[in-house]
Design an enzyme around this catalytic site. Structure first.
Site, mmCIF file in Angstrom:
data_model
loop_
_atom_site.group_PDB
_atom_site.id
_atom_site.type_symbol
_atom_site.label_atom_id
_atom_site.label_comp_id
_atom_site.label_asym_id
_atom_site.label_seq_id
_atom_site.Cartn_x
_atom_site.Cartn_y
_atom_site.Cartn_z
ATOM 1 N N ASP A 156 2.961 -4.756 7.971
ATOM 2 C CA ASP A 156 1.763 -3.932 7.823
ATOM 3 C C ASP A 156 0.565 -4.857 7.971
ATOM 4 O OD1 ASP A 156 -0.501 -2.719 6.845
ATOM 5 O OD2 ASP A 156 0.448 -1.890 5.049
ATOM 6 N N CYS B 103 -4.873 2.630 -3.582
ATOM 7 C CA CYS B 103 -3.660 3.140 -2.938
ATOM 8 C C CYS B 103 -2.489 2.198 -3.139
ATOM 9 C CB CYS B 103 -3.858 3.384 -1.448
ATOM 10 S SG CYS B 103 -5.035 4.664 -1.105
ATOM 11 N N LYS C 89 -10.461 -0.718 10.289
ATOM 12 C CA LYS C 89 -10.671 -1.890 9.432
ATOM 13 C C LYS C 89 -11.041 -3.122 10.252
ATOM 14 C CE LYS C 89 -7.232 -0.317 6.097
ATOM 15 N NZ LYS C 89 -7.869 0.161 4.873
ATOM 16 N N HIS D 215 0.871 -1.183 0.000
ATOM 17 C CA HIS D 215 0.000 0.000 0.000
ATOM 18 C C HIS D 215 0.908 1.233 0.000
ATOM 19 C CE1 HIS D 215 -2.788 2.909 1.933
ATOM 20 N NE2 HIS D 215 -3.756 2.125 1.531
ATOM 21 N N GLN E 57 -4.710 -5.181 6.901
ATOM 22 C CA GLN E 57 -5.731 -6.085 6.373
ATOM 23 C C GLN E 57 -5.806 -7.391 7.143
ATOM 24 O OE1 GLN E 57 -7.960 -5.305 4.234
ATOM 25 N NE2 GLN E 57 -7.113 -3.375 3.507
HETATM 26 C C1 LIG Z 1 -2.442 -2.961 3.447
HETATM 27 C C2 LIG Z 1 -2.749 -1.592 3.973
HETATM 28 N N1 LIG Z 1 -1.784 -0.871 4.561
HETATM 29 C C3 LIG Z 1 -2.010 0.348 5.044
HETATM 30 C C4 LIG Z 1 -3.239 0.945 4.955
HETATM 31 C C5 LIG Z 1 -3.408 2.337 5.490
HETATM 32 O O1 LIG Z 1 -4.225 2.344 6.602
HETATM 33 P P1 LIG Z 1 -4.708 3.719 7.243
HETATM 34 O O2 LIG Z 1 -5.265 4.538 6.114
HETATM 35 O O3 LIG Z 1 -5.765 3.300 8.213
HETATM 36 O O4 LIG Z 1 -3.548 4.359 7.897
HETATM 37 C C6 LIG Z 1 -4.281 0.252 4.350
HETATM 38 C C7 LIG Z 1 -5.597 0.883 4.237
HETATM 39 O O5 LIG Z 1 -6.133 1.169 3.218
HETATM 40 C C8 LIG Z 1 -4.028 -1.042 3.839
HETATM 41 O O6 LIG Z 1 -4.986 -1.727 3.228
#
Ligand SMILES: Cc1ncc(COP(=O)(O)O)c(C=O)c1O
Lengths: 414, 151
Positions: A208, A372, A234, A131, A211
């Site tokens: 990370d 993203c 999430k 992401h 998900q």
């Molecule tokens: C794999 C992954 N990493 C990071 C994020 C970023 O999360 P946040 O926007 O809650 O900081 C997301 C969310 O879309 C994600 O799906």
């Protein structure tokens, strides 16, 4: 609500749906089918009530006031930290840092862990399925230090190229940052093996988990990861709150990320000394009700049982994968053997945005675009994808409606 | 099929999406070019124009996007061929009004066939798909070097 151990097929999804008031509504004349859970999931009454209760009865600033409300707020806030610790099986509450979300957690590690460590020519390793929030913070720190970013490729089905991973790890590598589950492909990465491998080379690993946390049973000690980042929103909790887990010995050595109140022990104009963990990394007034709401989300998940949630979502994934494969001209992007309940796909000749608009008119919420993860989308050789992502409250009926909706989109647009 | 969808995806739009006009056409002697990009959805558009003595002699576009953005670009190039630059500017203003104001302007017939796009007005997330081609046109006519984005 009181759940009993249940047989696989008796997951009480209808009962669970009643816990989520937002699901009970019509969108454009159809019952809402919310299939955009990878972007953000909906909130159960337990979470809504916990936030409501906080503001109605207990709210005050934490760790400051010598009065009843501040004591209650502080107790609830710290109780939430304890719930997070148990939920991910961290060794200590000191390893649980409240942040705004995954993005902030990763930036914190990039600036407080990696930046002081990195020399020109050092390497940070990420993967092709990250992401933006697990790419850009590393690019920034590379610019600041002269370190280089290396990207491990993926294969046709959307799994990490492990051979390349192995060849990437060398004595210039300082940190490996990778996602547990891809938000586009649904791939569940073999992070236990990867972490073991990295540690053999003395390389720290940030996972990370944005998900993964809502779908898997997590044990950070068993994983032995150095950092684990995730977001409340999430996992059925509020937005604006998230967690950085870090091993205590690493966190102890890291400088603070933000300066301000709450993170200090003493301040003078000459020099300040910092508070103990975890407060060293929690400058300013935190998202108090958010943390409490996150704690309530964890209670809710525990009551149902993560293993039952995972089993239900796996069934939805299998059902959806089969049903979607029947649609002519549809190609699922991401066919990893180990996959979570996220299905991205493209349909010949129809742009994902048009698909999403047609589905929305039928009450079905999906995501269309680059999710993203622009480098990954480019890598896949597509312009964008449509993504349906399933949560504990989704049903096979909703997947049937998705399939019918896609047939309608094809009839209209192809 | 749902009426709202029919309203948005009018036959003309669907036709222009399936068979865009002046698509992948770079006119000989093209002397204006601009690149348009919508970072939210990744739609991309390159517009080429041959402008002589204040007249758009020929134009064409390349790129990819949703049905709305492709149809909008196709309809735009069709409408502008042979028009004076001044007329093109006026049409830009009218289209802008048509696509972004809440009420349908009284004189929609002024824009002719382009009025089929007015259905996007009630889809805030889709308006930019329809305006991308027009913003790119502005950039090409004014020859700003920066790639245009819808942001
Ligand atoms: C794999 C992954 N990493 C990071 C994020 C970023 O999360 P946040 O926007 O809650 O900081 C997301 C969310 O879309 C994600 O799906």
């Amino acid at each position: 609500m009181n759940f009993h151990p249940m047989a696989e097929t008796s997951f009480p999804v209808q009962q669970i749906r009643r816990d989520f008031p937002i699901l009970d509504q019509m969108i454009n004349g159809y019952p809402l089918a919310y299939l955009d859970n990878a972007a953000s999931s909906q909130k159960p009454l337990a979470v809504i009530s916990a936030i409501d209760h906080c503001y109605r009865h207990d709210y005050a600033n934490v760790h400051r006031g010598i009065h009843a409300l501040s004591e209650r707020s502080t107790a609830a806030f710290e109780a939430a930290r304890h719930k997070v610790q148990t939920f991910i099986n961290a060794a200590s509450e000191k390893e649980i840092i409240f942040v705004r979300g995954t993005t902030e957690a990763i930036n914190l590690v990039a600036q407080s862990y990696a930046r002081p460590l990195l020399q020109p020519g050092d390497e940070i390793i990420i993967t092709a399925m990250e992401h933006h929030s697990n790419i850009v913070p590393w690019q920034l720190v590379c610019e600041q230090t002269g370190a280089k970013l290396k990207v491990v490729a993926i294969n046709e089905v959307g799994e990490l190229d492990m051979e390349q991973m192995i060849s990437c790890l060398n004595d210039r590598s300082r940190l490996l940052a990778l996602t547990h589950i891809s938000n586009v492909l649904g791939t569940i990465n073999p992070i236990v093996d990867i972490i073991t491998l990295a540690h053999k080379h003395g390389i720290a690993v940030l996972v990370d988990g944005a998900q993964a946390v809502p779908h898997l049973t997590l044990d950070v000690q068993a994983l032995d990861c150095d950092f684990y980042a995730f977001s409340g929103h999430k996992m059925y909790g509020p937005s604006g709150i998230g967690i950085l887990y870090g091993k205590r010995e690493l966190l102890e050595d890291m400088p603070p990320y933000h300066g301000g109140g709450q993170m200090i022990q003493t301040v003078s104009f000459e020099k300040s000394t910092y508070a103990e963990l975890p407060h060293k990394f929690e400058a300013g007034t935190p998202h108090i009700a958010g943390a409490i709401g996150l704690g309530a989300a964890i209670d809710y998940l525990n009551e149902i049982g993560m293993q039952f949630i995972a089993a239900h979502e796996d069934r939805l994934l299998d059902y959806a994968s089969e049903a979607l494969a029947e649609i002519k001209g549809l190609r699922i992007t991401g066919q990893a053997k180990a996959k979570s309940s996220i299905v991205s796909f493209v349909i010949d000749g129809i742009h994902p945005h048009d698909i999403a608009t047609v589905l929305d008119q039928l009450g079905i919420a999906v995501r269309a675009g680059h999710h993203c993860a622009m480098p990954l989308i480019k890598y896949l050789g597509v312009i964008a994808t449509t993504r349906a992502s399933f949560a504990l409250y989704n049903t096979t009926d909703e997947i049937d409606r998705l399939v019918q909706g896609l047939e309608k989109a094809k009839a209209l647009l192809a | 099929m749902n009426n709202m969808l029919r309203e948005l995806y009018q036959e003309t739009i669907l036709d222009h999406n399936r068979h865009p006009h002046n698509y992948q056409h770079k006119p000989t002697g093209a002397n204006r070019c601009a690149h348009g990009y919508n970072p939210i959805c990744g739609d991309e558009l390159t517009l080429y124009l041959t402008v002589e003595n204040g007249v758009i002699e020929d134009l064409g576009f390349d790129g990819h996007g949703c049905a709305i953005s492709i149809a909008s670009a196709s309809l735009m190039t069709e409408a502008l061929k042979g028009k004076q630059v001044e007329e093109a500017e006026q049409l830009f203003n009218k289209m802008h009004e048509l696509l972004t104001t809440e009420q349908s302007p009284a004189n929609v017939s002024d824009v002719g066939k382009l009025k089929v796009l007015q259905g996007v007005r009630i889809y805030p997330m889709r308006v930019k798909c329809a305006t991308l081609a027009w913003h790119t046109l502005q950039a090409a006519l004014h020859q700003t070097d920066e790639p245009v984005t819808t942001e």
